[in-house]
Design a protein around this motif. Structure first.
Motif, PDB file in Angstrom:
ATOM      1  N   ASN A  50     -16.269 -57.421  20.626  1.00  0.00           N
ATOM      2  CA  ASN A  50     -15.165 -58.151  21.100  1.00  0.00           C
ATOM      3  C   ASN A  50     -14.668 -57.733  22.141  1.00  0.00           C
ATOM      4  OD1 ASN A  50     -14.979 -60.046  18.544  1.00  0.00           O
ATOM      5  ND2 ASN A  50     -14.512 -58.219  17.504  1.00  0.00           N
ATOM      6  N   LEU A  80      -8.532 -62.734  23.765  1.00  0.00           N
ATOM      7  CA  LEU A  80      -9.423 -62.068  23.147  1.00  0.00           C
ATOM      8  C   LEU A  80     -10.756 -63.095  23.290  1.00  0.00           C
ATOM      9  CD1 LEU A  80     -10.448 -59.975  21.122  1.00  0.00           C
ATOM     10  CD2 LEU A  80     -10.339 -62.130  19.577  1.00  0.00           C
ATOM     11  N   PRO A  82     -14.299 -63.253  21.528  1.00  0.00           N
ATOM     12  CA  PRO A  82     -14.846 -62.890  20.243  1.00  0.00           C
ATOM     13  C   PRO A  82     -16.488 -62.523  20.499  1.00  0.00           C
ATOM     14  CG  PRO A  82     -14.445 -65.240  19.891  1.00  0.00           C
ATOM     15  CD  PRO A  82     -13.785 -64.800  21.067  1.00  0.00           C
ATOM     16  N   GLN A  83     -16.859 -61.929  19.507  1.00  0.00           N
ATOM     17  CA  GLN A  83     -18.610 -61.415  19.669  1.00  0.00           C
ATOM     18  C   GLN A  83     -19.171 -62.714  19.621  1.00  0.00           C
ATOM     19  OE1 GLN A  83     -19.179 -58.383  16.943  1.00  0.00           O
ATOM     20  NE2 GLN A  83     -19.601 -59.821  15.392  1.00  0.00           N
ATOM     21  N   SER A 101     -13.758 -53.388  25.353  1.00  0.00           N
ATOM     22  CA  SER A 101     -14.664 -54.038  24.472  1.00  0.00           C
ATOM     23  C   SER A 101     -14.881 -53.181  23.068  1.00  0.00           C
ATOM     24  CB  SER A 101     -16.122 -53.885  25.270  1.00  0.00           C
ATOM     25  OG  SER A 101     -16.150 -54.593  26.186  1.00  0.00           O
ATOM     26  N   ASP A 103     -15.940 -53.036  18.694  1.00  0.00           N
ATOM     27  CA  ASP A 103     -16.293 -53.800  17.448  1.00  0.00           C
ATOM     28  C   ASP A 103     -15.429 -53.870  16.328  1.00  0.00           C
ATOM     29  OD1 ASP A 103     -16.544 -51.009  17.080  1.00  0.00           O
ATOM     30  OD2 ASP A 103     -18.742 -51.038  16.381  1.00  0.00           O
ATOM     31  N   LEU A 183     -10.289 -64.450  15.522  1.00  0.00           N
ATOM     32  CA  LEU A 183     -10.864 -63.150  14.417  1.00  0.00           C
ATOM     33  C   LEU A 183     -10.452 -63.596  13.127  1.00  0.00           C
ATOM     34  CD1 LEU A 183     -10.654 -59.713  15.956  1.00  0.00           C
ATOM     35  CD2 LEU A 183     -12.662 -61.258  16.136  1.00  0.00           C
ATOM     36  N   TYR A 188     -15.408 -64.059  11.665  1.00  0.00           N
ATOM     37  CA  TYR A 188     -15.856 -62.688  11.672  1.00  0.00           C
ATOM     38  C   TYR A 188     -14.263 -61.962  11.374  1.00  0.00           C
ATOM     39  CZ  TYR A 188     -16.500 -57.963  13.732  1.00  0.00           C
ATOM     40  OH  TYR A 188     -16.506 -56.653  13.972  1.00  0.00           O
TER      41      TYR A 188
END
Length: 190
Positions: A50, A80, A82-83, A101, A103, A183, A188
């Protein structure tokens, strides 16, 4: 950000710093600084992370992860990415950004902050929040460190923890729920 004399300060003994076992390459740093030209896309090098993006100057365009609408995020804002985001943000005007960055947060207290805000069910029109004065001071130092190539793994860890403390101390739970909204969904969770 502010001109407080930091740019006149030089890093002492850079050769010792680079030889340190805890020195990390730019690709492994939590925090990075980018200056993007008009039309340039956000450099998503780590799809499994993220990205908390601090827009210092300029603006960029991204897909809102909830509404799926294109939104423009102006300077002095935090957003943000997100991944799981498939559309890569870009800038129409050019911008300067600092990116953290990650996780998962490094500290259990930081994870608890994010857990607490999951219960906030308020609907937000957008997912970005302002860069407040304490965060602005923090970013001044981050920029100074990055421009002087201070890539110590410990510094990045400490600064990530400090960033979450600033979020905890100076941002409301509603602001944090707004920022970390992507999130809190089905995609996630920390």
């Amino acid at each position: 950000m502010k001109n407080n004399g930091l740019n006149r300060t030089k890093l002492l003994y850079p050769e010792e710093h680079i030889k340190c076992l805890h020195y990390v390459s730019d690709s492994r740093c939590f925090f990075k600084h980018f200056t993007l030209a008009p039309g340039e896309r956000f450099p998503l090098q780590e799809n499994n992370n993220n990205h908390i993006v601090f827009i210092i100057e300029g603006s960029f365009v991204m897909n809102d992860t909830i509404t799926n609408n294109l939104i423009t995020i102006e300077n002095k804002r935090i957003v943000l990415i997100p991944q799981y985001m498939l559309e890569v943000p870009y800038t129409e005007t050019g911008c300067q950004i600092v990116v953290c960055s990650l996780d998962v947060p490094l500290n259990i207290c930081d994870k608890l902050i994010l857990k607490e805000i999951q219960s906030i069910k308020k609907t937000f029109d957008y997912q970005h929040i302002p860069i407040k004065e304490p965060m602005s001071c923090f970013l001044d130092l981050i920029l100074f460190y990055l421009q002087n190539e201070i890539n110590c793994e410990h510094m990045h860890e400490i600064k990530q923890k400090e960033m979450f403390l600033i979020f905890k101390w100076f941002y409301t739970k509603e602001e944090l729920a707004q920022l970390f909204r992507p999130l809190n969904g089905k995609y996630y969770e920390f």
